[in-house]
Scaffold this active site. Structure first.
Site, short mmCIF file in Angstrom:
data_model
loop_
_atom_site.label_atom_id
_atom_site.label_comp_id
_atom_site.label_asym_id
_atom_site.label_seq_id
_atom_site.Cartn_x
_atom_site.Cartn_y
_atom_site.Cartn_z
N ASP A 98 5.25 5.12 2.14
CA ASP A 98 5.51 6.32 2.94
C ASP A 98 6.39 5.96 4.14
OD1 ASP A 98 4.03 7.74 1.19
OD2 ASP A 98 2.23 7.86 2.44
N SER B 248 0.82 -1.20 0.00
CA SER B 248 0.00 0.00 0.00
C SER B 248 0.86 1.26 0.00
CB SER B 248 -0.89 0.02 1.24
OG SER B 248 -0.08 0.25 2.39
N LYS B 249 0.20 2.39 -0.25
CA LYS B 249 0.90 3.67 -0.23
C LYS B 249 1.52 3.90 1.15
CE LYS B 249 0.29 8.61 -0.96
NZ LYS B 249 0.53 9.07 0.43
N ARG B 250 0.82 3.46 2.17
CA ARG B 250 1.32 3.64 3.54
C ARG B 250 2.67 2.94 3.72
NH1 ARG B 250 -1.94 2.17 8.07
NH2 ARG B 250 -3.73 2.32 6.70
#
Ligand code: GLU
Length: 510
Positions: free
Chosen positions: A270, A265-267
């Site tokens: 990040d 995921s993007k998380r």
């Protein structure tokens, strides 16, 4: 006769394209090219709730950056245009009605409130409400209401949907090119909405099947998250009587987090500092996300890395050009298990491509970065600087840090190096080195090296001592390539200027 290969990438424009989506597009493309087939781009934008402005443009920009060429579709046109489902809205109702007529579907008039109440009631009783064969004849559907009542409700403008009438007790037998044979008991499945009068639009399932049929799609290669929809899709082909031209299916494994558990995921990106999107993205609300392009990756390296996440060539080869991927790709070698994303491996791939670039290629990549830093130099010098340091660079964005000293003279000095070398005899020795350098006419790498080394030996100075002090003067830090790469690159005058600057501006420690 073998069918002409026609595959499609069919994203919904709901946000930036995740690298999992790019990999789906890539596998479709490789498969199409390998079989001399067509690659189609269809935009599935029938869900107005989830539509995001700019997402379609992002998708086409991303595919272009990756070198995934579209033969037919949005932005290109073709015999089945339009390829944007919102522009095909007039097509679908006829097909939904055809299924009602043949008994494969029915009208349902339940309001959102009624459905919510059913859900809440289900929760209270400890089960999840499903709109399926156990309830459809008890609810406000054309299976219970008389034809007159149905007509009346439609005529007076009640909102309705058309739902698929999932057969009871059918074992749906499916074949997937990656998963093999799969069977599902249809009684476990619910009655999906196919069409909604509220926005006069089909849902994903209906639009997807109708378009795959009309666009003569031969193979559907898509993410694993669509596997649960496959029984419905098989049954839709049957309901329409299109089994003979039903595409073959291949469901691709998920891209997993670096830690292995769950979808990437993007998380995750990040948290661990890597992008999960090909290009920089800014949402209409102003949220931004990193992209591989702006983070300094070559599209070829990015594609190479993605291709091997879920597919293996069966050999030790890791570096593949797009053409090599086209030649070697096969769905049989796509794994069933999820592929764990490895950020370090992504960088490793990029580094391999970096190391193989010629100075001329590097110049082209590096010039815009130099210009952005206000440096105007010839392509030759730009390429040469990057070329000298490419072995130490992984990303394009590393180049500036690695080579800026070629173009900008130091005026500040790394504290640690200064403390270590700007003291004792070193300033005196640097003055002497300056004289030696000043006396050299042929400032080529080899000649300077020969003369300076001979002089150091003659004097009996420590090689490290002299070189590190000179490096402090020329680079301002303890980094950089071989000393004579630097002297040759910046030239005699600049060498002397940098030495003088240190001598004049920085007081040595005792
Ligand atoms: N619109 C669907 C998606 O965004 C397409 C799924 C399919 O390829 O059938 O994933």
């Amino acid at each position: 006769m073998e069918r002409a290969v026609r595959v499609r990438f069919a994203p919904s424009p709901t946000g930036p394209l995740h690298i999992g989506g790019v990999r789906t597009a890539l596998y479709n493309y490789l498969f199409a090219r390998q079989h001399g087939g067509k690659m189609i781009l269809r935009i599935e934008d029938t869900d107005s709730q989830r539509f995001v402005e700019g997402a379609e443009q992002y998708i086409t920009d991303s595919l272009r950056w990756c070198g995934i060429e579209i033969d037919e579709g949005v932005g290109v046109g073709g015999p089945h245009a339009p390829y944007r489902q919102s522009e095909r809205r007039d097509i679908y109702l006829k097909y939904a009605l055809q299924l009602v007529e043949s008994g494969w579907a029915y009208y349902a008039f339940d309001t959102a409130e009624e459905l919510n109440a059913l859900r809440t009631e289900g929760e209270k009783e400890g089960h999840i409400f499903a709109y399926d064969h156990t309830v459809r004849e008890k609810l406000a559907t054309s299976l219970r209401l008389s034809p007159e009542e149905v007509r009346e409700r439609i005529d007076r403008g009640d909102q309705w949907v058309i739902r698929f009438k999932m057969p009871v007790g059918r074992i749906v037998k499916m074949d997937d090119l990656i998963r093999g044979h799969v069977e599902v008991d249809s009684s476990t499945l619910d009655d999906k909405v196919l069409y909604k009068s509220a926005d006069a639009l089909p849902t994903y399932h209906l639009a997807n099947i109708v378009d795959d049929h009309l666009m003569e799609i031969s193979h559907v290669i898509r993410g694993e998250e669509w596997l649960p929809s496959l029984p419905l899709h098989y049954l839709l082909y049957e309901a329409f009587g299109w089994q003979d031209t039903q595409p073959r299916f291949a469901h691709l494994p998920l891209l997993l987090k670096p830690t292995g558990g769950g979808k990437l995921s993007k998380r995750d990106g990040d948290k661990m500092g890597f992008p999960v999107f090909p290009l920089f993205w800014q949402s209409p609300a102003g949220d931004t996300a990193h992209g591989y392009c702006e983070d300094g990756y070559f599209p070829e390296a990015f594609i190479n890395m993605l291709a091997l996440l879920g597919w293996n060539p069966g050999t030790e080869q890791e570096i593949f050009s797009m053409q090599e991927l086209i030649d070697s790709f096969s769905l049989e070698r796509v794994s069933k298990a999820g592929a764990r994303f490895q950020p370090d491996k992504a960088k490793w791939f990029n580094a391999q491509y970096m190391h193989h670039k010629t100075d001329a290629e590097l110049a082209e990549i590096y010039q815009p970065i130099l210009k952005a830093h206000g440096i105007e130099v010839s392509d030759e010098l730009a390429g040469k600087a990057a070329g000298i340091m490419k072995e130490r660079a992984q990303l394009i964005t590393d180049l500036w840090d690695l080579t800026s000293f070629f173009f900008i003279a130091p005026t500040e000095y790394e504290a640690k190096q200064q403390k270590k070398y700007w003291k004792g005899d070193n300033p005196r020795i640097l003055r002497e080195v300056r004289e030696v350098l000043a006396s050299i006419d042929d400032f080529s790498l080899e000649n300077t090296e020969r003369i300076v080394h001979a002089w150091i030996e003659e004097k009996g100075y420590g090689m490290g001592q002299v070189m590190n002090t000179l490096r402090l003067a020329l680079v301002g830090a303890g980094k950089g390539p071989g000393m004579y790469d630097i002297t040759a690159f910046i030239g005699k005058e600049e060498c002397l200027r940098r030495i003088d600057y240190l001598l004049e501006h920085v007081t040595p420690a005792e």
